[in-house]
Write a protein that holds these residues in place. Structure first.
Motif, short mmCIF file in Angstrom:
data_model
loop_
_atom_site.label_atom_id
_atom_site.label_comp_id
_atom_site.label_asym_id
_atom_site.label_seq_id
_atom_site.Cartn_x
_atom_site.Cartn_y
_atom_site.Cartn_z
N PRO A 250 0.78 -1.18 0.02
CA PRO A 250 0.08 0.05 -0.09
C PRO A 250 0.81 1.08 0.03
CG PRO A 250 -0.84 -1.67 1.50
CD PRO A 250 0.31 -2.14 1.28
N VAL A 251 0.40 2.12 -0.67
CA VAL A 251 0.99 3.55 -0.71
C VAL A 251 0.05 4.76 -0.02
CG1 VAL A 251 2.19 3.02 -2.70
CG2 VAL A 251 0.16 4.10 -3.10
N ILE A 252 -0.91 4.12 0.63
CA ILE A 252 -1.79 5.04 1.40
C ILE A 252 -1.86 4.27 2.90
CG2 ILE A 252 -2.83 6.27 -0.44
CD1 ILE A 252 -5.27 4.26 0.13
N LYS A 253 -2.00 5.34 3.76
CA LYS A 253 -2.18 4.42 5.12
C LYS A 253 -3.47 4.15 5.57
CE LYS A 253 2.10 7.11 6.87
NZ LYS A 253 2.52 8.31 7.83
N ASP A 254 -4.70 4.75 5.15
CA ASP A 254 -5.80 4.69 5.73
C ASP A 254 -6.68 3.80 4.78
OD1 ASP A 254 -5.68 6.75 3.98
OD2 ASP A 254 -7.11 7.74 4.99
N SER B 28 -5.01 -0.17 -5.95
CA SER B 28 -4.27 -1.23 -5.64
C SER B 28 -3.70 -1.58 -4.27
CB SER B 28 -2.96 -1.24 -6.54
OG SER B 28 -3.24 -1.18 -7.92
N SER B 29 -3.81 -0.41 -3.49
CA SER B 29 -3.36 -0.59 -2.21
C SER B 29 -4.31 -1.04 -1.21
CB SER B 29 -3.28 1.01 -1.49
OG SER B 29 -2.19 1.55 -2.32
N CYS B 30 -5.47 -1.38 -1.84
CA CYS B 30 -6.69 -1.97 -0.86
C CYS B 30 -7.28 -3.40 -1.39
CB CYS B 30 -8.03 -0.92 -1.28
SG CYS B 30 -7.72 0.52 -0.65
N VAL B 31 -6.27 -4.11 -2.23
CA VAL B 31 -6.77 -5.42 -2.41
C VAL B 31 -6.86 -6.47 -1.23
CG1 VAL B 31 -5.57 -7.65 -3.66
CG2 VAL B 31 -5.55 -5.25 -4.75
N ARG B 32 -5.74 -6.10 -0.28
CA ARG B 32 -5.80 -6.79 0.95
C ARG B 32 -6.93 -7.00 1.72
NH1 ARG B 32 -1.11 -8.81 3.31
NH2 ARG B 32 0.08 -7.47 1.92
N GLY B 33 -7.65 -5.58 1.64
CA GLY B 33 -8.77 -5.25 2.12
C GLY B 33 -10.19 -6.14 1.89
N ALA B 34 -9.85 -6.68 0.48
CA ALA B 34 -11.09 -7.53 0.06
C ALA B 34 -11.21 -8.86 0.68
CB ALA B 34 -10.79 -7.63 -1.73
N LEU B 35 -10.11 -9.33 1.57
CA LEU B 35 -10.32 -10.54 2.22
C LEU B 35 -10.71 -10.10 3.77
CD1 LEU B 35 -6.78 -11.92 1.18
CD2 LEU B 35 -9.09 -12.40 -0.04
N ASP C 184 -2.42 8.73 -7.89
CA ASP C 184 -2.95 8.26 -8.69
C ASP C 184 -3.99 7.21 -8.22
OD1 ASP C 184 -2.82 7.66 -12.10
OD2 ASP C 184 -3.65 5.82 -11.10
N PRO C 185 -5.33 7.37 -8.67
CA PRO C 185 -6.33 6.47 -8.30
C PRO C 185 -6.16 5.03 -8.30
CG PRO C 185 -7.28 8.29 -9.60
CD PRO C 185 -5.81 8.40 -9.79
N MET C 186 -5.35 4.68 -9.40
CA MET C 186 -5.14 3.10 -9.65
C MET C 186 -4.09 2.62 -8.39
SD MET C 186 -6.22 1.15 -12.11
CE MET C 186 -6.40 1.65 -13.62
N LYS C 187 -3.35 3.64 -7.85
CA LYS C 187 -2.60 3.08 -6.58
C LYS C 187 -3.38 3.01 -5.56
CE LYS C 187 1.70 4.50 -8.59
NZ LYS C 187 3.06 5.43 -8.18
N VAL C 188 -4.08 3.68 -5.50
CA VAL C 188 -5.46 3.70 -4.27
C VAL C 188 -5.97 2.35 -4.42
CG1 VAL C 188 -7.36 4.65 -3.06
CG2 VAL C 188 -5.67 6.18 -4.14
#
Length: 407
Positions: free
Chosen positions: A354-358, A387-394, A381-385
């Motif tokens: 992740p490149v964002i903290k929250d 991508s940073s949240c993939v783990r949160g889908a689990l 970039d929105p795509m990095k946002v």
């Protein structure tokens, strides 16, 4: 007593893309043949069908392909010796035993009243090969060991009969191609011999490693819950953003970002003739190269953003998850030479850093499906946002927590 078992199965589900658990629960999944042998005894070919005239023809063709003491059973009922062995907690050996166990415990086995196979009953010759640093694929394993060889001629027929046909008629009928069915069933019998040959020369797993294998199977059976609503929301935003990027790429170059070679030609024609290819590493290097003109850098950045692999895990999760929204079978026991697991299908061991903290906040805000709102919240970039949240889908099931551990 060991029962060496192999199956050939038909399904409309793509096994490679969806995984064995999604495959096993699909209503189209059907057992075409099961071949088995007890210890070093003859191979039995069980064709789980009523003995119609078509299967009589198949059986006659099959006899010429089998050994003299092998036997053929054409019956919709599970053979008594196989049923009694499994119901009596007998050992079931298979190459990639997870497949046989999961499929026969799933829709295909339930259609036939197949006895339930427990994890503790199974032994996997592919796992034995991996643990001993040997090739795990059956063809490569038998070749490396010089044991009974796998039939290399039957794979094409297997793919023909185990997958749907293109066109109006989905499947080949045994009456139409009895020789192909005979070849498939013989191919399955040869796999039993190849697997048994491996088992006879490669040492078994230690008790401790067998326990780890069984733990692996329980973990893969349990799986992990997927937040489908979150994925639907973020995918809406990804699609929206990709539409913007495609329009911008067309405006700048006249091509879509998916037209890889056309983009490469445009880059070479617009001031960066030294572009060797469009691999991710090359594109990253070119963007940092002072000799690369700024308009070309912008196109390459857009191309790279559009093609970010991290977000492809979202649709992959939806494709591979079971009916109860759980991902199963995502890890392979002893997949690496050190004994570590390796990842399958969604590749959960390879998630974007992740490149964002929250990320929790970002996931909560995806529900608004407002791309401009995401842009305002995050200065990346929105795509990095996304991508940073993939783990949160689990996610944890209701009333449970997810605990992260290392082994």
């Amino acid at each position: 007593m060991k029962c060496h078992l192999d199956t050939e199965v038909y399904s409309e589900v793509n096994l490679k893309d969806a995984g064995v658990y999604r495959y096993a629960e699909h209503e189209s999944t059907e057992l075409l043949v099961a071949c088995y042998a007890f210890d070093d005894g003859p191979v039995t070919v069980w064709i789980p069908q009523a003995p119609t005239s078509a299967y009589v023809v198949v059986s006659n063709l099959l006899k010429a392909r089998l050994k003299e003491d092998d036997r053929i059973i054409v019956s919709a009922s599970v053979p008594d010796d196989l049923r009694d062995h499994i119901a009596g907690d007998g050992q079931v050996w298979a190459h990639n035993a997870q497949f046989e166990r999961t499929v026969l415990n799933g829709v295909a086995g339930k259609k036939l009243g197949f006895p339930y196979i427990k994890i503790e009953q199974t032994r996997c010759t592919a796992a034995k090969m991996r643990v001993h640093g040997l090739p795990a694929a059956l063809e490569d394993a038998s070749a490396a060991l010089g044991t009974a060889a796998k039939d290399l001629t039957g794979k094409g027929v297997m793919l023909q009969l185990c997958r749907p046909r293109s066109g109006a008629v989905k499947r080949y009928d045994p009456a139409e191609v009895p020789d192909k069915y005979a070849q498939l069933f013989s191919y399955c019998a040869d796999d039993v011999r190849a697997e048994r040959g491996i088992d006879n020369v490669v040492p078994d797993l230690t008790r401790a490693e067998q326990a780890v294998y069984e733990l692996d199977q329980r973990a893969n059976d349990r799986g992990i819950l997927v937040d489908t609503k979150m994925i639907e929301d973020v995918q809406f935003l990804i699609d929206q953003y990709k539409t913007e990027l495609e329009a911008l790429c067309r405006e700048w170059t006249g091509f879509k970002p998916t037209q890889r070679e056309k983009i490469a030609e445009w880059v070479r024609a617009n001031g960066y003739a030294q572009l060797p290819d469009m691999t991710a590493d090359t594109v990253r290097h070119c963007v940092k190269d002072d000799a690369c003109p700024e308009p070309v850098k912008n196109v390459l950045k857009l191309y790279s953003t559009y093609g970010m692999k991290a977000v492809s895990k979202y649709p992959k999760m939806l494709e591979a998850m079971c009916a109860d929204h759980r991902l199963r079978g995502m890890f392979l026991h002893y997949g690496a030479g050190t004994g570590r697991w390796s990842s399958l299908i969604v590749q959960l061991q390879n998630l974007f850093r992740p490149v964002i903290k929250d990320t929790d906040t970002a996931i909560a805000e995806f529900r608004h499906r407002d791309l401009d709102w995401i842009r305002m919240l995050y200065q990346v970039d929105p795509m990095k946002v996304f991508s940073s949240c993939v783990r949160g889908a689990l996610i944890a099931a209701p009333g449970h927590d997810i605990l992260a551990i290392d082994y």
